[in-house]
Scaffold this motif. Sequence first.
Motif, PDB file in Angstrom:
ATOM      1  N   ALA A 122       0.831  -1.205   0.000  1.00  0.00           N
ATOM      2  CA  ALA A 122       0.000   0.000   0.000  1.00  0.00           C
ATOM      3  C   ALA A 122       0.865   1.254   0.000  1.00  0.00           C
ATOM      4  CB  ALA A 122      -0.932  -0.010   1.208  1.00  0.00           C
ATOM      5  N   ALA A 123       1.957   1.217   0.764  1.00  0.00           N
ATOM      6  CA  ALA A 123       2.869   2.357   0.815  1.00  0.00           C
ATOM      7  C   ALA A 123       3.493   2.601  -0.552  1.00  0.00           C
ATOM      8  CB  ALA A 123       3.951   2.109   1.862  1.00  0.00           C
ATOM      9  N   LYS A 124       3.906   1.541  -1.203  1.00  0.00           N
ATOM     10  CA  LYS A 124       4.526   1.654  -2.523  1.00  0.00           C
ATOM     11  C   LYS A 124       3.557   2.256  -3.528  1.00  0.00           C
ATOM     12  CE  LYS A 124       5.367  -2.031  -5.097  1.00  0.00           C
ATOM     13  NZ  LYS A 124       5.969  -3.260  -5.654  1.00  0.00           N
ATOM     14  N   SER A 125       2.319   1.807  -3.489  1.00  0.00           N
ATOM     15  CA  SER A 125       1.327   2.298  -4.450  1.00  0.00           C
ATOM     16  C   SER A 125       0.977   3.763  -4.199  1.00  0.00           C
ATOM     17  CB  SER A 125       0.053   1.451  -4.382  1.00  0.00           C
ATOM     18  OG  SER A 125      -0.680   1.718  -3.199  1.00  0.00           O
ATOM     19  N   ALA A 126       1.181   4.228  -2.964  1.00  0.00           N
ATOM     20  CA  ALA A 126       0.845   5.615  -2.629  1.00  0.00           C
ATOM     21  C   ALA A 126       1.850   6.613  -3.180  1.00  0.00           C
ATOM     22  CB  ALA A 126       0.742   5.776  -1.111  1.00  0.00           C
ATOM     23  N   LEU A 127       3.022   6.134  -3.610  1.00  0.00           N
ATOM     24  CA  LEU A 127       4.065   7.032  -4.102  1.00  0.00           C
ATOM     25  C   LEU A 127       3.714   7.616  -5.461  1.00  0.00           C
ATOM     26  CD1 LEU A 127       7.401   5.146  -3.364  1.00  0.00           C
ATOM     27  CD2 LEU A 127       6.586   7.222  -2.233  1.00  0.00           C
ATOM     28  N   ARG A 128       3.999   8.895  -5.607  1.00  0.00           N
ATOM     29  CA  ARG A 128       3.967   9.516  -6.924  1.00  0.00           C
ATOM     30  C   ARG A 128       5.238   9.148  -7.683  1.00  0.00           C
ATOM     31  NH1 ARG A 128       2.182  15.401  -4.612  1.00  0.00           N
ATOM     32  NH2 ARG A 128      -0.083  15.114  -4.791  1.00  0.00           N
ATOM     33  N   PRO A 129       5.222   9.255  -9.001  1.00  0.00           N
ATOM     34  CA  PRO A 129       6.473   9.101  -9.745  1.00  0.00           C
ATOM     35  C   PRO A 129       7.530  10.066  -9.205  1.00  0.00           C
ATOM     36  CG  PRO A 129       4.618   9.100 -11.247  1.00  0.00           C
ATOM     37  CD  PRO A 129       4.060   9.456  -9.899  1.00  0.00           C
TER      38      PRO A 129
END
Length: 202
Positions: free
Chosen positions: A121-128
Amino acid sequence: MDSSTWDSRYADTPGLVWSAEPNRFVVESVAGLTPGSALDIAAGEGRNAVWLAGQGWRVNAVDFSTVAVERGRQMAAARGVTVDWRVADVTAYRPVPNSYDLVLISYLHLPAAEFAGVLAAAKSALRPGGTLVVVGHDLANLTGGTGGPQDPAVLLTPEAVVDGLAGLRVQRAETTRRPVPTSDGGAVDALDTVVVATRPAD
């Protein structure tokens, strides 16, 4: 430990359970980054979230302890900074994807499957271009360090964290020493996992 157990631990401790100062590895990892939007997952009493806000970040902080979140609110108010606090179980919490320039997981210790879900979930929350920072008690701390959980099933290793970061560029992944002051004025080392990774810019 569930939220009521942590609520009791915080409520039964005069003052802060943890230091009011940010974790040294968080400070190191954020140095040089341009402040933007940040998410602190399992923020506890908010020491890192409040520090980030003081550095100009727009911070969302999540923890399942209402007592800890209230202490975080008080700390933020005392320091004159703004943090958006939320009481939620991080194993079920799903941040909006592609929303944050920085995501922090600091000393969150869960069974491997649950931790993997939080990490995803943390990874998916990152912007490019965004940065993920993971800090926690290392498995080697059981025999070579001090403090921290004594259950090997919830301790971290750099390798295990990196295994959950496919698609990110790993900048740092190591077991490192953190001096812990002792009552006699000396210090002993704790061993921590520190992983920093970035999402490639589109």
